[in-house]
Design a protein around this motif. Structure first.
Motif, PDB file in Angstrom:
ATOM      1  N   VAL A 153       0.786  -1.239  -0.200  1.00 19.53           N
ATOM      2  CA  VAL A 153      -0.143  -0.137  -0.130  1.00 19.53           C
ATOM      3  C   VAL A 153       0.851   1.242   0.024  1.00 19.53           C
ATOM      4  CG1 VAL A 153      -1.827   1.242   1.216  1.00 19.53           C
ATOM      5  CG2 VAL A 153      -1.966  -1.074   1.106  1.00 19.53           C
ATOM      6  N   ASN A 154       1.840   1.246   0.938  1.00 21.37           N
ATOM      7  CA  ASN A 154       2.755   2.555   0.940  1.00 21.37           C
ATOM      8  C   ASN A 154       3.698   2.568  -0.232  1.00 21.37           C
ATOM      9  OD1 ASN A 154       1.992   3.010   3.424  1.00 21.37           O
ATOM     10  ND2 ASN A 154       3.546   1.790   4.356  1.00 21.37           N
ATOM     11  N   LEU A 155       3.850   1.605  -0.999  1.00 21.19           N
ATOM     12  CA  LEU A 155       4.853   1.618  -2.127  1.00 21.19           C
ATOM     13  C   LEU A 155       3.847   2.161  -3.406  1.00 21.19           C
ATOM     14  CD1 LEU A 155       7.441   0.916  -3.642  1.00 21.19           C
ATOM     15  CD2 LEU A 155       6.457  -1.645  -4.182  1.00 21.19           C
ATOM     16  N   MET A 156       2.715   1.382  -3.389  1.00 19.22           N
ATOM     17  CA  MET A 156       1.538   1.755  -4.521  1.00 19.22           C
ATOM     18  C   MET A 156       1.574   3.539  -4.341  1.00 19.22           C
ATOM     19  SD  MET A 156      -1.777   0.216  -5.304  1.00 19.22           S
ATOM     20  CE  MET A 156      -1.189  -1.478  -5.182  1.00 19.22           C
ATOM     21  N   ASN A 157       1.169   3.963  -3.178  1.00 18.49           N
ATOM     22  CA  ASN A 157       0.825   5.468  -2.989  1.00 18.49           C
ATOM     23  C   ASN A 157       1.930   6.385  -3.274  1.00 18.49           C
ATOM     24  OD1 ASN A 157      -1.938   5.217  -1.990  1.00 18.49           O
ATOM     25  ND2 ASN A 157      -1.372   4.628  -0.066  1.00 18.49           N
ATOM     26  N   ASP A 158       3.272   5.845  -2.784  1.00 24.65           N
ATOM     27  CA  ASP A 158       4.250   6.722  -3.279  1.00 24.65           C
ATOM     28  C   ASP A 158       4.513   6.841  -4.657  1.00 24.65           C
ATOM     29  OD1 ASP A 158       4.713   7.120  -0.500  1.00 24.65           O
ATOM     30  OD2 ASP A 158       6.265   5.527  -0.439  1.00 24.65           O
ATOM     31  N   ASN A 159       4.628   5.768  -5.286  1.00 22.50           N
ATOM     32  CA  ASN A 159       4.745   5.622  -6.654  1.00 22.50           C
ATOM     33  C   ASN A 159       3.571   6.300  -7.516  1.00 22.50           C
ATOM     34  OD1 ASN A 159       6.884   3.911  -6.538  1.00 22.50           O
ATOM     35  ND2 ASN A 159       5.856   2.131  -7.057  1.00 22.50           N
ATOM     36  N   VAL A 160       2.520   6.220  -7.221  1.00 19.51           N
ATOM     37  CA  VAL A 160       1.266   7.073  -7.576  1.00 19.51           C
ATOM     38  C   VAL A 160       1.697   8.752  -7.738  1.00 19.51           C
ATOM     39  CG1 VAL A 160      -1.075   7.979  -7.425  1.00 19.51           C
ATOM     40  CG2 VAL A 160      -0.550   5.479  -7.574  1.00 19.51           C
ATOM     41  N   LYS A 161       2.097   9.147  -6.445  1.00 20.85           N
ATOM     42  CA  LYS A 161       2.613  10.577  -6.521  1.00 20.85           C
ATOM     43  C   LYS A 161       3.836  10.926  -7.239  1.00 20.85           C
ATOM     44  CE  LYS A 161       1.005  10.949  -1.780  1.00 20.85           C
ATOM     45  NZ  LYS A 161       1.501  11.114  -0.199  1.00 20.85           N
TER      46      LYS A 161
END
Length: 292
Positions: A153-161
Motif C-alpha cells: 500500500v505504501n509503495l503503491m501510494n508513493d509511486n502514484v505520487k
C-alpha cells in the motif's frame, strides 16, 4: 526546360506540404496519447489500489448471525467497494488449485479459517484508513485477525505520487517540443516561398494580404494533420478499451470528447500562430537578406 523546372518545384512543394502534415499529425497524435494518459491516470491507479485486499479472519466459534451482520455493515460502509465471504473449504480448494496438490493429505485436517475479503474504494487505500478499519474489526470478539499488505500500500501510494508529478513535467516539456517541431516545419515551408513574399511586397501588396493565403494554407494542413492524429487516437482508444475493459476508458465520453476537440483546435492554433510569425519574419527582411 520551363516545364521541367515547374514540375520540380511542384514536387518540392508537395513534399514540403507532406512533411508539414506528417509532423503535425505525429506530434498531435503523441500529445493526444499523453492527454489520454493524464485523463485516465487516476482511473488506472484507482483500479490497482482497489485490488488490495483486507482479509478478516474469523474464529471457529463465530456465529453465522454475527458473520452476516459484519458482512452487511461492511457492505453499507462508504469506504468499502465489495466484500466476499470465503469459507475455509473454499480457501483449501484455492490453495489446492494454486499449488497443484492437496495439502490436507499431509496435514490430515483443514487448518485454514473462514474469512471475509474486503476491497476498499481507492481513496481509502492508505495505511491510516486500513489501520483504522482493522482496529474496528478487531473489536468484534469473533474476529481473530485482520491482515493486509501494508508495504504494498505504501509503495503503491508513493509511486502514484511520483508518477503523477513526472507525467505533468513530461506533459509540459512535450507540449513545448510539439510547438517547436510544428513551428519549424511551417517555417521551412514558408522559407521556400520567401522570394514570392518579397516580390508581392515590392509591387505594393500589404502584409496582411500577403500573409492571408499562407495562413489559410497552413491552417488547412493543420486540420488535415489533426484529423489524422484523431483517427490514430481513436484506434488506440478503441483497442485499449477492448483489451482493458475493467478500466472503463470510455466511461466519461464528454471528457474524452473534450480532449479530441482540444487536439483538433491545437492543430489549427499552432499552425496559425507559426505561419503568422514565419511570414512576418520574411516580410521584415531586406531583399539582400533573403539569400542567407
Amino acid at each position: 526546360m520551363s516545364t521541367s523546372f515547374e514540375k520540380h518545384q511542384k514536387r518540392r512543394l508537395i513534399s514540403s506540404y507532406f512533411s508539414v502534415v506528417l509532423s503535425i499529425a505525429l506530434v498531435l497524435f503523441l500529445l493526444g496519447l499523453l492527454g489520454m494518459l493524464i485523463l485516465n491516470a487516476k482511473k488506472v491507479s484507482d483500479h490497482f489500489k482497489e485490488q488490495v485486499v483486507l482479509t478478516i479472519y474469523l474464529k471457529e466459534n463465530a456465529k453465522d448471525v454475527e458473520v452476516k451482520q459484519l458482512e452487511k455493515s461492511l457492505a453499507m460502509a462508504d469506504y468499502v467497494k465489495s466484500t466476499e465471504y470465503v469459507s475455509k473449504e473454499q480457501a483449501a480448494e484455492f490453495m489446492k488449485a494454486e499449488n497443484g496438490e492437496d495439502f490436507m493429505d499431509f496435514v490430515g485436517y483443514n487448518p485454514l479459517q473462514n474469512s471475509i475479503d474486503v476491497h476498499l474504494k481507492a481513496d481509502f487505500v492508505t495505511s491510516e484508513h486500513l489501520e483504522k478499519i482493522s482496529a474496528e474489526a478487531l473489536n468484534k470478539n469473533f474476529v481473530d485477525e485482520v491482515t493486509y499488505d501494508n508495504d504494498l500500500v505504501n509503495l503503491m501510494n508513493d509511486n502514484v505520487k511520483k508518477i503523477s508529478f513526472w507525467v505533468l513535467v513530461i506533459s509540459g516539456i512535450f507540449t513545448l517540443i510539439a510547438v517547436l517541431l510544428i513551428n519549424s516545419s511551417i517555417r521551412l515551408a514558408v522559407y521556400s516561398k520567401r522570394f514570392t513574399i518579397k516580390t508581392m511586397q515590392m509591387v505594393g501588396a500589404t502584409k496582411r494580404f500577403i500573409r492571408r493565403p499562407f495562413v489559410w494554407k497552413s491552417v488547412r494542413l493543420g486540420i488535415i494533420g489533426a484529423i489524422l492524429a484523431l483517427i490514430g487516437m481513436a484506434v488506440v482508444l478503441f483497442y485499449l478499451n477492448k483489451s482493458f475493459t475493467e478500466l472503463e476508458l470510455l466511461s466519461n465520453p464528454v471528457l474524452m470528447g473534450a480532449l479530441f476537440v482540444f487536439i483538433f483546435a491545437l492543430g489549427i492554433i499552432i499552425t496559425w500562430i507559426s505561419t503568422h510569425f514565419a511570414t512576418q519574419r520574411f516580410l521584415n527582411l531586406k531583399t539582400d537578406q533573403l539569400y542567407y
